[in-house]
Design a protein around this motif. Structure first.
Motif, PDB file in Angstrom:
ATOM      1  N   THR A 193      43.879  43.035  36.020  1.00 16.71           N
ATOM      2  CA  THR A 193      43.732  41.772  35.283  1.00 16.71           C
ATOM      3  C   THR A 193      42.935  40.730  36.054  1.00 16.71           C
ATOM      4  N   ALA A 194      42.688  40.974  37.339  1.00 21.02           N
ATOM      5  CA  ALA A 194      42.047  39.957  38.180  1.00 21.02           C
ATOM      6  C   ALA A 194      40.680  39.539  37.649  1.00 21.02           C
ATOM      7  N   ILE A 195      39.845  40.535  37.312  1.00 18.93           N
ATOM      8  CA  ILE A 195      38.496  40.204  36.839  1.00 18.93           C
ATOM      9  C   ILE A 195      38.567  39.497  35.496  1.00 18.93           C
ATOM     10  N   ALA A 196      39.509  39.943  34.625  1.00 12.53           N
ATOM     11  CA  ALA A 196      39.645  39.309  33.305  1.00 12.53           C
ATOM     12  C   ALA A 196      40.045  37.849  33.442  1.00 12.53           C
ATOM     13  N   ILE A 197      40.887  37.552  34.444  1.00  9.93           N
ATOM     14  CA  ILE A 197      41.377  36.185  34.617  1.00  9.93           C
ATOM     15  C   ILE A 197      40.388  35.315  35.387  1.00  9.93           C
ATOM     16  N   PHE A 198      39.854  35.836  36.482  1.00  4.83           N
ATOM     17  CA  PHE A 198      39.006  35.018  37.351  1.00  4.83           C
ATOM     18  C   PHE A 198      37.525  35.114  37.006  1.00  4.83           C
ATOM     19  N   GLY A 199      37.110  36.224  36.378  1.00  6.24           N
ATOM     20  CA  GLY A 199      35.718  36.375  36.010  1.00  6.24           C
ATOM     21  C   GLY A 199      34.821  36.629  37.211  1.00  6.24           C
ATOM     22  N   ILE A 200      33.535  36.825  36.925  1.00  8.00           N
ATOM     23  CA  ILE A 200      32.590  37.152  37.997  1.00  8.00           C
ATOM     24  C   ILE A 200      32.194  35.924  38.813  1.00  8.00           C
ATOM     25  N   ARG A 201      32.545  34.718  38.337  1.00  8.51           N
ATOM     26  CA  ARG A 201      32.196  33.515  39.089  1.00  8.51           C
ATOM     27  C   ARG A 201      33.140  33.274  40.258  1.00  8.51           C
ATOM     28  N   GLN A 202      34.273  33.964  40.238  1.00 11.38           N
ATOM     29  CA  GLN A 202      35.242  33.844  41.325  1.00 11.38           C
ATOM     30  C   GLN A 202      35.487  35.232  41.918  1.00 11.38           C
ATOM     31  N   ASN A 203      34.419  35.821  42.438  1.00 10.66           N
ATOM     32  CA  ASN A 203      34.513  37.187  42.942  1.00 10.66           C
ATOM     33  C   ASN A 203      35.503  37.314  44.101  1.00 10.66           C
ATOM     34  N   LEU A 204      35.578  36.295  44.955  1.00  6.70           N
ATOM     35  CA  LEU A 204      36.489  36.362  46.101  1.00  6.70           C
ATOM     36  C   LEU A 204      37.939  36.465  45.637  1.00  6.70           C
ATOM     37  N   LEU A 205      38.313  35.661  44.645  1.00  6.40           N
ATOM     38  CA  LEU A 205      39.663  35.729  44.104  1.00  6.40           C
ATOM     39  C   LEU A 205      39.927  37.086  43.457  1.00  6.40           C
ATOM     40  N   SER A 206      38.936  37.567  42.705  1.00  9.73           N
ATOM     41  CA  SER A 206      39.089  38.860  42.038  1.00  9.73           C
ATOM     42  C   SER A 206      39.263  39.979  43.053  1.00  9.73           C
ATOM     43  N   VAL A 207      38.387  40.015  44.060  1.00 13.82           N
ATOM     44  CA  VAL A 207      38.455  41.062  45.080  1.00 13.82           C
ATOM     45  C   VAL A 207      39.758  40.966  45.873  1.00 13.82           C
TER      46      VAL A 207
END
Length: 413
Positions: free
Chosen positions: A120-134
């Motif tokens: 769900t990380a990418i769905a929530i944070f999107g590609i603009r917040q790659n650090l949070l997603s990763v």
């Protein structure tokens, strides 16, 4: 009742989006949907524990219900930051999945929820917040490995049978897979929606460009952006048409009526240009300009323009009958060499220059109401197929005395 429920559900899903638009709003809506999903997963777990042994499993029951309530606080964080609610939701899910995994061990399969949360990380944070997603994905995977390698037996205060753990496992794995499937499906659906939107924008841009510029010219601009486009055409025919008495008409018509009048008539002229394979150059007020033999050569350019001129007169007469008033055109035609090209970069338009253009414009402005006036050059090209009436010599500003003719129609066999 159904509409009320739907309205309340939509209001809940949209809660906290008031300050945001675009991707941020979609991200918050996705987070709110996840709140509903995670809550929906917590409640059945609590019921499962309650049914098995409420006394022995009171700690996981309380923990599960507490997490279900805590998830409901997520939308309240959206007003602080569009990512705050999502970060809180994922953190709480991590606590819930890790705690239940520790209590019931990896044999329960609950640690697969950690993988579901990571998706769900990418769905929530999107590609603009790659650090949070990763970071969220790596943390979820790390916790999964820790549970899988170290939590082989339930905690000492949890007394459950092997059958309970087997049932728990066979419930947890499909649930986690369903959760992951929903996230992947959502991601592909968003990508498909974005792709469809881009395709619609592309098609709209192409259609807009095709309306602004001739096809071959538009293709050149796309292949060579910024390049100056200018072509010389040794043989072309230019037509100018003007509505007789338009200025007095415009003075007593409302703006809406005036624009509607021009649009209806000129749309018919556009259709005629397409019918005869000619290039509409521009409209200027009540003037309409068409060219034949360009941007691609046409051996019969003059014939095409002459036929269109006759059709324009017929279409105007038909339009006048429909409107219940008198409407006449003055049309001028001349053939000869021209230069054509694209002017401007922000609002490019295709235009034509040269003495041929000036002469065609004079044929219209010094013409006769309801008539199609042509020069001797154009008559010479057309006289085998069309009938003409001689007007005689006329003094034309900037050109001197010219022998002019009226185009009357196609020669009858």
């Amino acid at each position: 009742m159904g509409d009320v429920l739907k309205s309340r559900l939509f209001a809940w899903i949209s809660f906290g989006t008031e300050k945001f638009e675009g991707p941020a709003k979609r991200r918050i809506i996705m987070t709110n949907i996840l709140v509903m999903l995670t809550t929906a997963l917590c409640i059945p777990h609590a019921l499962f524990f309650l049914i098995y042994d409420a006394h022995a499993l009171w700690i996981p029951i309380v923990l599960t219900l507490a997490c279900a309530l805590a998830f409901q606080l997520t939308p309240l964080l959206h007003s602080y930051n569009p990512y705050a609610g999502g970060l809180y939701n994922l953190s709480l899910w991590l606590v819930f999945a890790m705690s239940i995994s520790w209590m019931f061990s990896a044999r329960s399969g609950v640690h697969f929820y950690l993988l579901a949360g990571a998706t769900t990380a990418i769905a929530i944070f999107g590609i603009r917040q790659n650090l949070l997603s990763v970071f969220s994905i790596v943390l979820g995977l790390a916790c999964f490995i820790i549970v899988d390698r170290n939590f082989s037996q339930p905690a000492s205060f949890i007394q459950v049978s092997d059958t309970f753990l087997d049932v728990f496992y066979y419930l947890s794995i499909p649930t986690a897979m369903l959760f992951i499937f929903c996230m992947v499906f959502y991601g592909f659906k968003q990508a498909s929606t974005a792709e469809s939107a881009l395709q619609r924008e592309y098609e709209y841009s192409e259609a807009l460009l095709a309306n602004m510029l001739p096809g071959p010219i538009a293709a050149q601009l796309k292949r060579h952006p910024g390049r100056t486009i200018a072509d010389s055409h040794e043989e072309a025919t230019i037509l100018f048409a003007d509505i007789v008495g338009f200025t007095p008409r415009a003075s007593h018509l409302s703006p809406d009526t005036l624009v509607k009048f021009l649009n209806q008539l000129f749309t018919r002229f556009d259709d005629l240009a397409n019918k005869h394979g000619l290039e509409k150059i521009k409209t200027l007020g009540d003037a309409f300009m068409v060219a034949g033999g360009m941007p691609e050569a046409q051996p019969d350019h003059a014939v095409r323009v002459a036929k269109m001129a006759l059709d324009m007169v017929a279409e105007t007469n038909k339009f006048a009958e429909e409107m219940g008033e008198k409407i006449e055109l003055r049309i001028g035609i001349h053939s000869g060499p021209v230069v054509a090209g694209v002017i401007g970069t922000k609002k490019p338009f295709y235009d034509v220059w040269g003495d041929t253009v000036n002469t065609a414009a004079r044929m219209e402005s010094f013409g006769t109401n309801g008539k199609i006036q042509v020069t001797a050059e154009t008559k010479k090209i057309l006289e085998a197929q069309f009938d003409f009436a001689e007007r005689g010599k006329v003094m034309i500003k900037g050109k001197g005395d010219l022998n002019l003719w009226y185009l009357e129609g196609l020669t009858k066999p």
